[in-house]
Design an enzyme around this catalytic site. Sequence first.
Site, PDB file in Angstrom:
ATOM      1  N   HIS A 126      48.333  40.876   1.189  1.00 24.13           N
ATOM      2  CA  HIS A 126      48.743  40.397  -0.569  1.00 24.13           C
ATOM      3  C   HIS A 126      49.050  39.504  -1.153  1.00 24.13           C
ATOM      4  CE1 HIS A 126      51.448  43.043  -0.006  1.00 24.13           C
ATOM      5  NE2 HIS A 126      52.343  42.520  -0.986  1.00 24.13           N
TER       6      HIS A 126
HETATM    7  C1  UD1 Z   1      52.768  42.799  -6.535  1.00 17.88           C
HETATM    8  C2  UD1 Z   1      55.143  42.188  -5.935  1.00 17.88           C
HETATM    9  C3  UD1 Z   1      54.166  42.505  -4.807  1.00 17.88           C
HETATM   10  C4  UD1 Z   1      54.049  43.447  -4.361  1.00 17.88           C
HETATM   11  C5  UD1 Z   1      52.713  43.751  -4.552  1.00 17.88           C
HETATM   12  C6  UD1 Z   1      52.022  45.338  -3.826  1.00 17.88           C
HETATM   13  C7  UD1 Z   1      55.148  41.298  -8.177  1.00 17.88           C
HETATM   14  C8  UD1 Z   1      55.778  39.607  -8.292  1.00 17.88           C
HETATM   15  N1  UD1 Z   1      54.555  41.520  -6.872  1.00 17.88           N
HETATM   16  O1  UD1 Z   1      51.903  41.887  -6.513  1.00 17.88           O
HETATM   17  O2  UD1 Z   1      55.653  41.485  -4.567  1.00 17.88           O
HETATM   18  O3  UD1 Z   1      54.514  42.626  -3.017  1.00 17.88           O
HETATM   19  O4  UD1 Z   1      52.607  44.456  -6.129  1.00 17.88           O
HETATM   20  O5  UD1 Z   1      51.334  46.027  -3.570  1.00 17.88           O
HETATM   21  O6  UD1 Z   1      55.626  42.198  -8.844  1.00 17.88           O
HETATM   22  N2  UD1 Z   1      45.085  44.547  -9.542  1.00 17.88           N
HETATM   23  C9  UD1 Z   1      44.061  45.281  -9.322  1.00 17.88           C
HETATM   24  N3  UD1 Z   1      44.322  46.905  -9.787  1.00 17.88           N
HETATM   25  C10 UD1 Z   1      45.679  47.141  -9.690  1.00 17.88           C
HETATM   26  C11 UD1 Z   1      46.174  46.135  -9.852  1.00 17.88           C
HETATM   27  C12 UD1 Z   1      46.344  44.895  -9.773  1.00 17.88           C
HETATM   28  O7  UD1 Z   1      42.674  44.866 -10.135  1.00 17.88           O
HETATM   29  O8  UD1 Z   1      45.995  48.235 -10.176  1.00 17.88           O
HETATM   30  C13 UD1 Z   1      44.782  43.080  -9.246  1.00 17.88           C
HETATM   31  C14 UD1 Z   1      44.460  42.215 -10.994  1.00 17.88           C
HETATM   32  O9  UD1 Z   1      43.721  41.394 -10.801  1.00 17.88           O
HETATM   33  C15 UD1 Z   1      45.924  41.841 -10.749  1.00 17.88           C
HETATM   34  C16 UD1 Z   1      46.251  41.618  -9.531  1.00 17.88           C
HETATM   35  O10 UD1 Z   1      45.726  42.573  -8.694  1.00 17.88           O
HETATM   36  O11 UD1 Z   1      46.802  40.331 -11.315  1.00 17.88           O
HETATM   37  C17 UD1 Z   1      47.572  40.985  -8.567  1.00 17.88           C
HETATM   38  O12 UD1 Z   1      48.799  42.544  -8.880  1.00 17.88           O
HETATM   39  P1  UD1 Z   1      50.138  42.128  -9.737  1.00 17.88           P
HETATM   40  O13 UD1 Z   1      50.736  44.075  -9.915  1.00 17.88           O
HETATM   41  O14 UD1 Z   1      50.038  41.643 -10.384  1.00 17.88           O
HETATM   42  O15 UD1 Z   1      51.158  41.657  -8.486  1.00 17.88           O
HETATM   43  P2  UD1 Z   1      50.692  42.144  -6.679  1.00 17.88           P
HETATM   44  O16 UD1 Z   1      49.627  40.805  -6.112  1.00 17.88           O
HETATM   45  O17 UD1 Z   1      49.683  43.635  -6.860  1.00 17.88           O
HETATM   46  N1  UDP Z   2      49.423  50.925   1.493  1.00 15.18           N
HETATM   47  C1  UDP Z   2      48.587  52.439   1.515  1.00 15.18           C
HETATM   48  N2  UDP Z   2      47.637  51.706   1.306  1.00 15.18           N
HETATM   49  C2  UDP Z   2      46.962  50.771   2.066  1.00 15.18           C
HETATM   50  C3  UDP Z   2      48.126  49.031   1.848  1.00 15.18           C
HETATM   51  C4  UDP Z   2      48.729  50.107   1.615  1.00 15.18           C
HETATM   52  O1  UDP Z   2      49.109  53.073   1.445  1.00 15.18           O
HETATM   53  O2  UDP Z   2      45.850  50.526   1.386  1.00 15.18           O
HETATM   54  C5  UDP Z   2      51.033  51.311   1.787  1.00 15.18           C
HETATM   55  C6  UDP Z   2      51.919  51.055   3.378  1.00 15.18           C
HETATM   56  O3  UDP Z   2      52.175  52.514   3.817  1.00 15.18           O
HETATM   57  C7  UDP Z   2      53.368  50.789   2.446  1.00 15.18           C
HETATM   58  C8  UDP Z   2      53.109  50.445   1.348  1.00 15.18           C
HETATM   59  O4  UDP Z   2      51.793  50.788   0.488  1.00 15.18           O
HETATM   60  O5  UDP Z   2      54.312  51.755   2.492  1.00 15.18           O
HETATM   61  C9  UDP Z   2      53.185  49.257   1.336  1.00 15.18           C
HETATM   62  O6  UDP Z   2      53.180  48.385  -0.092  1.00 15.18           O
HETATM   63  P1  UDP Z   2      52.351  46.697   0.068  1.00 15.18           P
HETATM   64  O7  UDP Z   2      51.927  46.484   1.243  1.00 15.18           O
HETATM   65  O8  UDP Z   2      51.328  47.108  -0.953  1.00 15.18           O
HETATM   66  O9  UDP Z   2      53.604  46.092  -0.627  1.00 15.18           O
HETATM   67  P2  UDP Z   2      54.956  44.870  -0.237  1.00 15.18           P
HETATM   68  O10 UDP Z   2      55.383  46.632   0.448  1.00 15.18           O
HETATM   69  O11 UDP Z   2      54.772  43.818   0.568  1.00 15.18           O
HETATM   70  O12 UDP Z   2      56.035  44.737  -1.405  1.00 15.18           O
END
Ligand code: UD1
Ligand code: UDP
Length: 387
Positions: free
Chosen positions: A218
Site C-alpha cells: 500500500h
Molecule cells: C495511510 C497512511 C500510511 C499508513 C496507511 C495504513 C498517511 C500519509 N498515510 O496511507 O502511513 O501506512 O494509511 O493503511 O497518513 N481509501 C479508501 N477507503 C478508505 C481509506 C482510503 O478508498 O477507507 C483510498 C482513497 O482512494 C485514498 C487512498 O486510499 O485516497 C489513500 O488513503 P490515505 O489515508 O490518504 O493513505 P493510505 O495510503 O491509506
Molecule cells: N491488517 C488488517 N487487515 C488487512 C491488512 C492489514 O487487519 O487486510 C492489519 C495488520 O495486521 C496490521 C495493520 O493492519 O496490524 C497494519 O496496517 P497497514 O499495513 O495498513 O499500515 P502500516 O502498518 O504500514 O502503517
Amino acid sequence: MKLVTVIGARPQIIKAAALSRAIRNHYADQIREVIVHTGQHYDDNMSQVFFDELQIPRPDYNLNVGSASHGVQTARMTEGIEDILIKERPDFIVLYGDTNSTLAGAIAAAKIHVPIVHIEAGLRSFNKAMPEEINRIVCDHCSTLLFTPTKAGLENLKHEGFPMGNERPYTIDNPKVYHCGDIMYDNSLHFADIAEAKTNIIKRLELVDKPYILATIHRDTNTDRPERLGAIFKAMLQLAEESPIVLPLHPRTAKLLKTNLDENLQKQIYSSQNIKLIPPVSFLEMIALERHSQLVMTDSGGVQKEAYFFKKPCIILRPETEWVEIVQTGNAILTDADEGRIMQAWQHFESHPATNFPPIFGDGHAAEFMLSRILECCACHSKPDLL
Ligand code: UD1
Ligand code: UDP
C-alpha cells in the site's frame, strides 16, 4: 485524568485497542479516554470492523475528513481536533505512529499547549520523501512523553538531541523518552488464540495445511509508480508458480492497480489461480493468515513486525525500514520493488529458513507501562493552560 486519543488510519485503530483494553482492565477508575476518529480511513473493512472485533469503545467524535491531498486532509483534521481539545481540555493527547492523523493531532495540540504522548516514537527511515517520515519527526519534536518500541528508536532520539535521564516536570521543552516495547506486540499476543478460535479464513481460502505466501502492498511509492508496481507483480507471478499468494488489497492499491498496472499484467494477475486477491480482512483474520503462512511479503510497517511476532521470514518491498532489528537478525530482507531481488530473497529463505527470533519488542505489556508513566507525569503536572 482525561486523555484524548486520536486515531484515523487502520493501524492506529488496531493499536488503540491495546490501550483501551489496558485502561478498561487496570485504570478504569483513574483514566477517562475520549476517542477522536479523524475519518482518514472510512470503509467498513478499514475501520468499523476493528471496533466491532477488538472491543474498542465507539469514538466520541468522528471528524469524517475522508480522503484528500496531504494539505487538505491534514488541515481539516487539525481544525477539528483543535475544537475538540478546547472543549474537552484533556490532560494529554495520545497520538500513534506517523500518519496524517498523527501530524494533525501534533500541530493542533502543540499550538494550544496540550501535552502530547507519542506512541511509537523515535522510528526513522531517514527518507524524507516518505510522508510518514515528516509526520513522525514533527510529532516527536512536539511531544512531552515519547514511548519508543525499539532500541533503534531510542538511539534515533538520542542522536536528535532528546535528553536522557532528565528529571520531572516533563514538558514539551523537557520531554521524557521511555523505551517500552511495542503496543502491536501486546495485541498480537492477546488476540492470537482468539483469532484461531473465531476465524475460518484459512479454510475459506482452501489453505488448511498448505504452504502459502501472505502479501500486502500500500505504500505510495509502490502503488503510485507504475514501474515499481509492475516489478512487484511480475515477481508475484513468478512466486505464484512456487506457492499460492494471498493478497488482501488495500483500497489505495485496488484503485491504482487498474490505472498503474500494464493491462497484460493485470489480466495475468486476475486470472492466476494461485494469486488470491481479496478485500482487506479483519485483524483476527489477518493474524490468523500471518500465523499459518510460510512467508510474508509486504511494504507495511505493521505487517513486517507481525511476521516477526509469528516467526515468519519477511520480504520487505521497500529500500529501507524503520524496524531495522528484524533485518539485522536475518529474519527480513529489504528487496525494494526489484523483481530480481525479490526472487533472490525467496530463494534465500527457501535454503536458509529463519529460526532465531530474539525478543526485541518487549513483553506484551507495553500499554500498561505507558499508562502508569502517563499517570505519574499527570500527578506532577498542573492542568494545561490552554491558549
Ligand atoms: C495511510 C497512511 C500510511 C499508513 C496507511 C495504513 C498517511 C500519509 N498515510 O496511507 O502511513 O501506512 O494509511 O493503511 O497518513 N481509501 C479508501 N477507503 C478508505 C481509506 C482510503 O478508498 O477507507 C483510498 C482513497 O482512494 C485514498 C487512498 O486510499 O485516497 C489513500 O488513503 P490515505 O489515508 O490518504 O493513505 P493510505 O495510503 O491509506
Ligand atoms: N491488517 C488488517 N487487515 C488487512 C491488512 C492489514 O487487519 O487486510 C492489519 C495488520 O495486521 C496490521 C495493520 O493492519 O496490524 C497494519 O496496517 P497497514 O499495513 O495498513 O499500515 P502500516 O502498518 O504500514 O502503517
